[in-house]
Enzyme design. Structure first.
Site, PDB file in Angstrom:
ATOM      1  CE1 TYR A 156      -4.411  -1.065  -0.202  1.00 44.35           C
ATOM      2  CE2 TYR A 156      -3.371  -2.983   0.803  1.00 44.35           C
ATOM      3  CZ  TYR A 156      -4.436  -2.405   0.130  1.00 44.35           C
ATOM      4  OH  TYR A 156      -5.518  -3.168  -0.212  1.00 44.35           O
ATOM      5  CD  GLU A 178      -6.590  -5.879   1.178  1.00 39.68           C
ATOM      6  OE1 GLU A 178      -5.343  -5.814   1.291  1.00 39.68           O
ATOM      7  OE2 GLU A 178      -7.235  -5.193   0.353  1.00 39.68           O
TER       8      GLU A 178
END
Length: 393
Positions: free
Chosen positions: A94, A136
């Site tokens: 990310y 997640e």
């Protein structure tokens, strides 16, 4: 997030609507130039066709639209998070994505991307990324508790031709361990080696839960770009071979309800068959609607016939390009249209499950909306990258 950040990000919505795909195209160019290893995670076919760039552009656009109501996006975040977990997107990816997304925004918008706008988007991206990472992480922990974290090599126990361009693969664990349980409608990712990078595709589990195998039913794509994995599975994978597979994922699953209506096109029948088994076992009232080119291209036809001999349910099959016709009360020779759909799918209390190509899915969704079916009662999957953050997705 600060209120000023929210206001600035929302002010960029018109710009993102206009330049979103240019930004995401530039983003992927810079990302892969600096981190080519990420091509092992991102679908390179969707890169070449532009589908992934469009999907990410829609995601960024929706995030800006709903930045002040991020809770609205949570159901869709969960859907995308399932895919991310199944293909191996990790928390450490990310910051990298954020860095190059911001660089792409600046590169495309140039002086229009002021320091104030860039700082606001940096804060907004951080907040959105934290949501994805959190969701997640839970999915990774869940997968590891059930079986394994990333990929495991399963063995092809059986390879069975289902239709003209469709094979089913029965996958078992070589170490004889039980496979993780799955919900009817879920999918697995399969990963194969390529010339330079790994290729990953998602395939619905077409078998019934609680069996000692996973069953995936795969159509061979005619276009080589789209068919890298399916061609390998059809032409090279043999019984006894090993295939890398993820723990099942996805939230397109059967719900508890008194009536279910399944509407599928082509190979979109695969998750429907798993859900159909479960719905019939649960004594749900079922209407099953399927559209195929003709009898030769009707995947899992024999299994559907077998179920109809064991259970009582409403069944309607449409053959759009049949060359010969035979008398069968379940078969209509012609294309499934909104008008035909209205004859069999008008119960406002039922749950509707739709799966097929993008154009097929769009037609069915429009038809159901015109009949007054509540959006809350409709679940759907369409072929292609699942990466849209619009709440209606």
């Amino acid at each position: 997030m600060k209120q000023t950040t929210i206001s600035i990000v929302k002010s960029t919505v018109p710009v993102l609507e206009k330049h979103g795909q240019a930004i995401t195209t530039r983003f992927y160019e810079m990302l892969f130039e600096q981190y080519p290893s990420l091509k092992n995670v991102f679908n390179q076919t969707n890169q070449k066709t532009g589908r992934q760039q469009m999907a990410l552009a829609n995601t960024v656009y929706a995030a800006a639209q709903y930045i002040d109501r991020l809770e609205t996006l949570l159901p869709v975040v969960k859907q995308i998070a399932h895919k991310h977990r199944s293909i191996g997107v990790k928390a450490e990816h990310y910051p990298i994505v954020g860095e190059f997304l911001l660089k792409a925004i600046k590169d495309v918008l140039k002086e229009a991307a002021t320091d104030e706008i860039m700082e606001a988007w940096k804060e907004a991206y951080g907040a959105i990324a934290d949501v994805f990472i959190s969701v997640e992480q839970e999915l990774y922990e869940e997968a590891e508790e059930k079986g394994w974290k990333d990929y495991k090599k399963l063995m092809v126990h059986k390879k069975v031709k289902e239709a003209e361009d469709v094979y089913s693969f029965y996958l078992i664990s070589p170490d004889q361990k039980a496979l993780p349980a799955f919900l009817p409608g879920q999918y697995v990712s399969v990963r194969i080696p390529g010339q330079e990078y790994l290729s990953i595709r998602q395939y619905s589990l077409s078998g019934y839960p609680n069996q000692p195998y996973y069953k995936i039913t795969v159509k061979k794509e005619k276009q080589m770009e789209d068919g890298v994995v399916s061609t390998y599975l059809h032409d090279q994978l043999k019984e006894g071979d090993l295939l890398e597979v993820s723990v099942p994922a996805g939230d397109f699953v059967l719900k508890e309800n008194s009536k279910s209506v399944f509407i599928s096109g082509g190979v979109g029948i695969t998750p429907m068959m798993s859900m159909l088994h479960q719905a019939l076992e649960n004594n749900q009232e079922v209407t099953f609607i399927h559209s195929a080119k003709n009898e030769q291209f009707h995947a899992m036809k024999q299994e559907l016939q077998s179920l109809s001999e064991t259970y009582t349910f409403e069944q309607h099959v449409f053959y759009s390009q049949a060359q010969t016709e035979q008398h069968d009360e379940h078969i209509t020779y012609g294309r499934l249209t909104k008008k035909e759909l209205a004859k069999y799918a008008a119960d406002k209390h039922a749950y509707y499950y739709v799966c097929g190509s993008s154009s097929f899915t769009q037609m069915v969704l429009e038809g159901l909306a015109e009949m007054g079916i509540s959006q809350e009662n409709i679940m759907y999957e369409s072929f292609g990258p699942k990466m849209s953050m619009t709440p209606s997705a």
